[in-house]
Design a protein around this motif. Structure first.
Motif, PDB file in Angstrom:
ATOM      1  N   TYR A  15      -1.001  -0.110 -16.305  1.00  0.00           N
ATOM      2  CA  TYR A  15       0.225   0.250 -15.583  1.00  0.00           C
ATOM      3  C   TYR A  15      -0.062   1.268 -14.469  1.00  0.00           C
ATOM      4  N   SER A  16      -0.957   2.212 -14.777  1.00  0.00           N
ATOM      5  CA  SER A  16      -1.305   3.204 -13.754  1.00  0.00           C
ATOM      6  C   SER A  16      -1.807   2.517 -12.487  1.00  0.00           C
ATOM      7  N   ALA A  17      -2.686   1.539 -12.706  1.00  0.00           N
ATOM      8  CA  ALA A  17      -3.270   0.847 -11.558  1.00  0.00           C
ATOM      9  C   ALA A  17      -2.188   0.130 -10.762  1.00  0.00           C
ATOM     10  N   LYS A  18      -1.214  -0.439 -11.504  1.00  0.00           N
ATOM     11  CA  LYS A  18      -0.139  -1.151 -10.812  1.00  0.00           C
ATOM     12  C   LYS A  18       0.663  -0.204  -9.936  1.00  0.00           C
ATOM     13  N   ILE A  19       0.996   0.948 -10.521  1.00  0.00           N
ATOM     14  CA  ILE A  19       1.737   1.940  -9.727  1.00  0.00           C
ATOM     15  C   ILE A  19       0.890   2.377  -8.536  1.00  0.00           C
ATOM     16  N   GLY A  20      -0.353   2.707  -8.859  1.00  0.00           N
ATOM     17  CA  GLY A  20      -1.251   3.235  -7.841  1.00  0.00           C
ATOM     18  C   GLY A  20      -1.480   2.272  -6.689  1.00  0.00           C
ATOM     19  N   THR A  21      -1.724   1.014  -7.000  1.00  0.00           N
ATOM     20  CA  THR A  21      -2.010   0.053  -5.923  1.00  0.00           C
ATOM     21  C   THR A  21      -0.773  -0.193  -5.057  1.00  0.00           C
ATOM     22  N   GLU A  22       0.422  -0.020  -5.668  1.00  0.00           N
ATOM     23  CA  GLU A  22       1.645  -0.158  -4.875  1.00  0.00           C
ATOM     24  C   GLU A  22       1.718   0.881  -3.768  1.00  0.00           C
ATOM     25  N   ILE A  23       1.344   2.126  -4.101  1.00  0.00           N
ATOM     26  CA  ILE A  23       1.556   3.207  -3.125  1.00  0.00           C
ATOM     27  C   ILE A  23       0.325   3.578  -2.318  1.00  0.00           C
ATOM     28  N   VAL A  24      -0.828   3.118  -2.757  1.00  0.00           N
ATOM     29  CA  VAL A  24      -2.033   3.558  -2.044  1.00  0.00           C
ATOM     30  C   VAL A  24      -2.067   3.146  -0.563  1.00  0.00           C
ATOM     31  N   PRO A  25      -1.420   2.028  -0.172  1.00  0.00           N
ATOM     32  CA  PRO A  25      -1.431   1.708   1.266  1.00  0.00           C
ATOM     33  C   PRO A  25      -0.881   2.841   2.139  1.00  0.00           C
ATOM     34  N   LEU A  26       0.071   3.610   1.583  1.00  0.00           N
ATOM     35  CA  LEU A  26       0.618   4.735   2.350  1.00  0.00           C
ATOM     36  C   LEU A  26      -0.451   5.782   2.642  1.00  0.00           C
ATOM     37  N   PHE A  27      -1.496   5.794   1.819  1.00  0.00           N
ATOM     38  CA  PHE A  27      -2.516   6.831   1.950  1.00  0.00           C
ATOM     39  C   PHE A  27      -3.744   6.347   2.716  1.00  0.00           C
ATOM     40  N   LYS A  28      -3.807   5.043   2.963  1.00  0.00           N
ATOM     41  CA  LYS A  28      -4.965   4.516   3.691  1.00  0.00           C
ATOM     42  C   LYS A  28      -5.163   5.209   5.041  1.00  0.00           C
ATOM     43  N   PRO A  29      -4.085   5.429   5.802  1.00  0.00           N
ATOM     44  CA  PRO A  29      -4.291   6.070   7.114  1.00  0.00           C
ATOM     45  C   PRO A  29      -4.888   7.475   7.034  1.00  0.00           C
ATOM     46  N   ILE A  30      -4.824   8.124   5.862  1.00  0.00           N
ATOM     47  CA  ILE A  30      -5.462   9.432   5.767  1.00  0.00           C
ATOM     48  C   ILE A  30      -6.772   9.326   4.986  1.00  0.00           C
ATOM     49  N   GLY A  31      -7.250   8.120   4.831  1.00  0.00           N
ATOM     50  CA  GLY A  31      -8.583   7.936   4.273  1.00  0.00           C
ATOM     51  C   GLY A  31      -8.662   7.926   2.763  1.00  0.00           C
ATOM     52  N   ILE A  32      -7.521   7.831   2.089  1.00  0.00           N
ATOM     53  CA  ILE A  32      -7.564   7.787   0.633  1.00  0.00           C
ATOM     54  C   ILE A  32      -7.371   6.350   0.185  1.00  0.00           C
ATOM     55  N   GLU A  33      -8.415   5.792  -0.452  1.00  0.00           N
ATOM     56  CA  GLU A  33      -8.358   4.377  -0.803  1.00  0.00           C
ATOM     57  C   GLU A  33      -8.281   4.152  -2.298  1.00  0.00           C
ATOM     58  N   ASP A  34      -8.667   5.169  -3.055  1.00  0.00           N
ATOM     59  CA  ASP A  34      -8.671   5.013  -4.506  1.00  0.00           C
ATOM     60  C   ASP A  34      -7.248   5.206  -5.033  1.00  0.00           C
ATOM     61  N   TRP A  35      -6.726   4.203  -5.750  1.00  0.00           N
ATOM     62  CA  TRP A  35      -5.337   4.279  -6.215  1.00  0.00           C
ATOM     63  C   TRP A  35      -5.088   5.414  -7.188  1.00  0.00           C
ATOM     64  N   ARG A  36      -6.172   5.927  -7.794  1.00  0.00           N
ATOM     65  CA  ARG A  36      -6.000   6.992  -8.788  1.00  0.00           C
ATOM     66  C   ARG A  36      -5.431   8.268  -8.162  1.00  0.00           C
ATOM     67  N   LEU A  37      -5.829   8.528  -6.916  1.00  0.00           N
ATOM     68  CA  LEU A  37      -5.379   9.773  -6.287  1.00  0.00           C
ATOM     69  C   LEU A  37      -3.866   9.824  -6.095  1.00  0.00           C
ATOM     70  N   PRO A  38      -3.254   8.785  -5.488  1.00  0.00           N
ATOM     71  CA  PRO A  38      -1.786   8.832  -5.360  1.00  0.00           C
ATOM     72  C   PRO A  38      -1.085   8.992  -6.711  1.00  0.00           C
ATOM     73  N   VAL A  39      -1.631   8.344  -7.754  1.00  0.00           N
ATOM     74  CA  VAL A  39      -1.019   8.505  -9.081  1.00  0.00           C
ATOM     75  C   VAL A  39      -1.072   9.968  -9.502  1.00  0.00           C
ATOM     76  N   SER A  40      -2.227  10.602  -9.274  1.00  0.00           N
ATOM     77  CA  SER A  40      -2.342  12.006  -9.688  1.00  0.00           C
ATOM     78  C   SER A  40      -1.442  12.904  -8.831  1.00  0.00           C
ATOM     79  N   PHE A  41      -1.253  12.529  -7.550  1.00  0.00           N
ATOM     80  CA  PHE A  41      -0.359  13.333  -6.702  1.00  0.00           C
ATOM     81  C   PHE A  41       1.070  13.285  -7.248  1.00  0.00           C
ATOM     82  N   ILE A  42       1.475  12.102  -7.716  1.00  0.00           N
ATOM     83  CA  ILE A  42       2.824  11.993  -8.288  1.00  0.00           C
ATOM     84  C   ILE A  42       2.945  12.897  -9.508  1.00  0.00           C
TER      85      ILE A  42
END
Lengths: 679, 85
Positions: free
Chosen positions: A548-575
């Protein structure tokens, strides 16, 4: 139960008395506005329950600033039985001004002449018996060295039992008294109002046209009559005195205080400079003041992080060993092992490691506060703060923000100007709080060589301050224009730091921190482990990419691509960091622990070896910098948001405090990442 | 004795020189606020420290106060006749 309120000027030692009576472990801060929450305590003494409230230190209860208003509202609206007026005996005249207002509350007032140990030193003699006779109230001499706890408690009970003792009032002269009587003869017919407020307070406030009380009369039949009478009375008195009536009344109070002092105090002024003045000649020096302030700020930072280092390493080793030990004994129950080792030990342990840093951080802040140096900082930095549209007064909340933004934001209550207070609140989350330290230290210690660590950490703090300054400037020049605060603040004398007090205070802060780890962080770690381990199939935890984490993470990670964050784990941890910033570390630790098939026991080693699909390292030092900047700026935590909402009483500004940092963090990281990509 | 009116902000004084507050401009709210801290017209104060174009630290009796520039510009003072010790 006897309800007691502690009231007094700032720096009179109220909190020390409060703590001593209640045997609590809080410490006292040596600057105005430290008692920001209403601290309450209940104790039992001689079969009587006594509730004591420590109200914010104020010079008057007119209600000019927010803390004055809090004190005033509390005194008027809560049914207090006894008022304890704490008085700095070395500064009697000024302290007595507030006392004259307290006497009007028609409650038993008990005066405590505090800091009597300093009287000798300053060659001041006070005739306490005479003072007691003149004020028709009991007086207790007290000092930090000679605490008279039981005497105070005995007197509280005595005052309570005497209840309607007629305490002294300050008479304002025939002209005013006559007007007050006239007003009362009309208003007393309305029992509801007459009973709601103490008689003299009611009359005085009416004559001053206190809007709060007048508003409550708005719907009364007699409103227009009384309004006319008040208007006439006010004009009449202002003609007699050729002066604003509020000022006349305050002046009469001062006259009383001065007269009383001349009866009971004997000053033998000391001609030579005392120690405080000698120290201040250097500390406040035009040339040395600023460098010394910067040196202290650097030391605050340096000592916090260097002294704590061996302790951090020690705890780290213990947690590593614990993880290894638990993995071994739980080998046969893989799901349970994953919950314990990957979820709880990784999530909680990686935050627990930084407890020593938090301890030393609060210890250092407590030293700055308790010694009285913090207020000097206000004087030194004021000119600079002017350039960004603030005053020196905003300096204290900023320093406190390095500890925790919540009390820091509450300490802005002493700032009178609405706009300035709002700006000080809104920039506070940019002051990097203690909860963000685990994130910084984890990444910096993992990815940077020893000699670079300090400078990177220092830069992070500095960038937070700079963004705060820019924000203040922007707000000042746009929506929150100057509303001219007349900035004035008492400069307390330097006081010896009582190491026991600040040590206990820091221990208490650490206890709160550990409590948070044991509750919020523990609970959060389990939630994120579940999100990561589920859906469980065939008695095996989910493949990380299907969790489930990966699902959440992959949903939002595109928002972070422009700042160079590609790993979905980071956006999950930011939340998760919105709940508490330490959660960023625990969530990442859990996410990586679950997905790591090799047998690394330390989070750091995992971080170093994680690769992208193309085999290159997931984290580069440059990317770490981006992550750190984002964590520094991106969002205030939930607790901070709530306090912003409470203190600003504005949904608009609370939303602003959420959205503005997000945009700032994203934009800054975007610019840095894109510039770097150009080369 | 110099009786020329000058603001607390403009007066550049030596450590401990005595000043008398002759007038407080800036409305009743400010006068009252200063009064609550024990400062009013006619009081003798000393300037202990000041920053050019910035705040100053004054002392009256036992109370030391940091006064911001905005406020010290509204406080008129004159040199006290007493010479300082």
């Amino acid at each position: 139960m006897i309800k007691v309120a502690l009231v007094g000027n700032p720096n009179t030692g109220k909190t020390t008395i409060f703590n001593n009576i209640l045997n609590s472990m809080d410490y006292t801060a040596n600057y105005p506005g430290a008692t920001v929450e209403l601290k309450k305590g209940v104790l039992e003494y001689k079969n009587t329950q006594i509730e004591i409230v420590d109200l914010p230190g104020v010079y008057s209860i007119e209600g000019y600033s927010r803390d004055e208003k809090i004190t005033r509202d509390y005194l008027l609206n809560q049914n207090i039985d006894v008022i304890l007026n704490i008085i700095d005996s070395t500064n009697l005249e000024r302290n007595l001004f507030l006392s004259t207002q307290l006497l009007d509350l028609e409650k038993p007032v008990l005066f405590i002449l505090n800091m009597t140990d300093e009287l000798n030193e300053k060659h001041i003699e006070i005739n306490a018996d005479k003072m007691s006779n003149l004020l028709k109230a009991p007086i207790i001499l007290n000092s930090a060295i000679n605490m008279e706890n039981s005497k105070i408690l005995d007197e509280i009970i005595k005052s309570y039992n005497k209840k309607n003792q007629n305490s002294q009032h300050i008479l304002f002269g025939e002209d005013i008294e006559k007007v007050l009587e006239n007003i009362y003869s009309i208003i007393k017919q309305d029992a509801e109002i007459a009973q709601k407020y103490p008689k003299r307070i009611l009359m005085l406030e009416l004559i001053k046209k206190n809007s709060e009380i007048l508003n409550s009369l708005q719907n009364k039949k007699y409103f227009s009559d009384i309004f006319k009478i008040l208007d006439k009375a006010k004009k009449h008195l202002e003609i007699i005195y050729n002066e604003n009536i509020n000022f006349v009344i305050s002046d009469k109070r001062y006259g009383f205080a001065k007269g009383l002092c001349s009866e009971i105090v004997n000053y033998n002024y000391e001609k030579r400079l005392n120690i405080t003045e000698q120290i201040d000649k250097i500390m406040l020096n035009d040339f040395w003041g600023l460098p010394i302030l910067m040196l202290f700020s650097y030391l605050l930072f340096k000592i916090t992080f260097s002294i704590s280092e061996p302790f951090v390493l020690f705890i780290e080793t213990i947690i590593e060993k614990l993880a290894l030990y638990l993995s071994n004994i739980l080998e046969h129950t893989p799901i349970f092992k994953s919950l314990i080792v990957d979820g709880i030990v990784a999530g909680v342990g990686n935050v627990l490691v930084f407890v020593p840093v938090i301890f030393f951080l609060f210890l250092m802040i407590a030293i700055l506060e308790g010694s009285g140096y913090m207020t000097r900082g206000v004087f030194i930095i004021d000119k600079f703060m002017h350039k960004i549209g603030l005053h020196g007064r905003s300096f204290i909340p900023m320093i406190l923000g390095f500890g925790c933004n919540v009390p820091a934001i509450m300490s802005t209550r002493t700032i009178k100007s609405t706009n300035e207070r709002l700006i000080t609140i809104l920039i506070n989350p940019f002051m990097s709080c203690g909860a963000r330290i685990p994130v910084y230290l984890l990444f910096i210690n993992t990815f940077f060589a020893y000699q670079y660590r300090s400078i990177i950490l220092f830069s992070i703090y500095l960038i937070g301050i700079i963004i705060g300054i820019i924000t203040a400037k922007l707000l000042r020049n746009s929506v929150l224009k100057d509303d001219e605060e007349d900035f004035i603040m008492e400069l307390p004398p330097y006081r010896m730091i009582r190491f026991k007090n600040i040590f206990l205070y820091s221990i208490k802060k650490v206890q709160i921190y550990i409590q948070k780890i044991g509750t919020v962080i523990l609970f959060g770690s389990i939630i994120f482990w579940i999100l990561t381990a589920f859906p469980i199939k065939n008695n095996e935890i989910a493949n990380i990419d299907e969790s489930y984490s990966a699902k959440i993470g992959t949903e939002i990670v595109p928002l972070f691509k422009p700042i160079g964050i590609e790993d979905w784990r980071l956006p999950v941890s930011f939340i998760s960091g919105f709940v508490a910033k330490e959660m960023i570390v625990s969530t990442l630790a859990t996410l990586y622990a679950v997905s790591d098939e090799s047998d690394h026991t330390t989070f750091k080693n995992r971080l170093l070896e994680i690769t992208k699909k193309d085999g290159s390292n997931q984290y580069t030092p440059f990317q770490v910098i981006i992550i750190l900047l984002f964590v520094l700026l991106y969002i205030p935590c939930l607790g901070t948001m709530i306090v912003i909402w409470k203190e600003t009483a504005s949904i608009k500004w609370t939303l602003f405090s959420l959205i503005y940092p997000l945009l700032t963090a994203w934009t800054l990281c975007f610019v840095i990442y894109q510039i770097r990509n150009l080369f | 004795m110099n009786t020329q009116k000058i603001t607390l902000f403009d007066i550049k004084k030596n450590y401990g020189d005595k000043l008398i507050i002759t007038e407080i401009l800036g409305g009743n709210a400010m006068r009252e606020r200063l009064l609550h801290l024990g400062i009013k017209e006619g009081d003798t104060i000393s300037v202990l420290h000041y920053k050019n174009d910035g705040p100053c630290v004054i002392i009256k009796n036992q109370t030391k106060l940091v006064i911001g520039a905005g406020m010290s510009k509204k406080i008129l003072v004159e040199m006290s006749g007493d010479s300082n010790d």
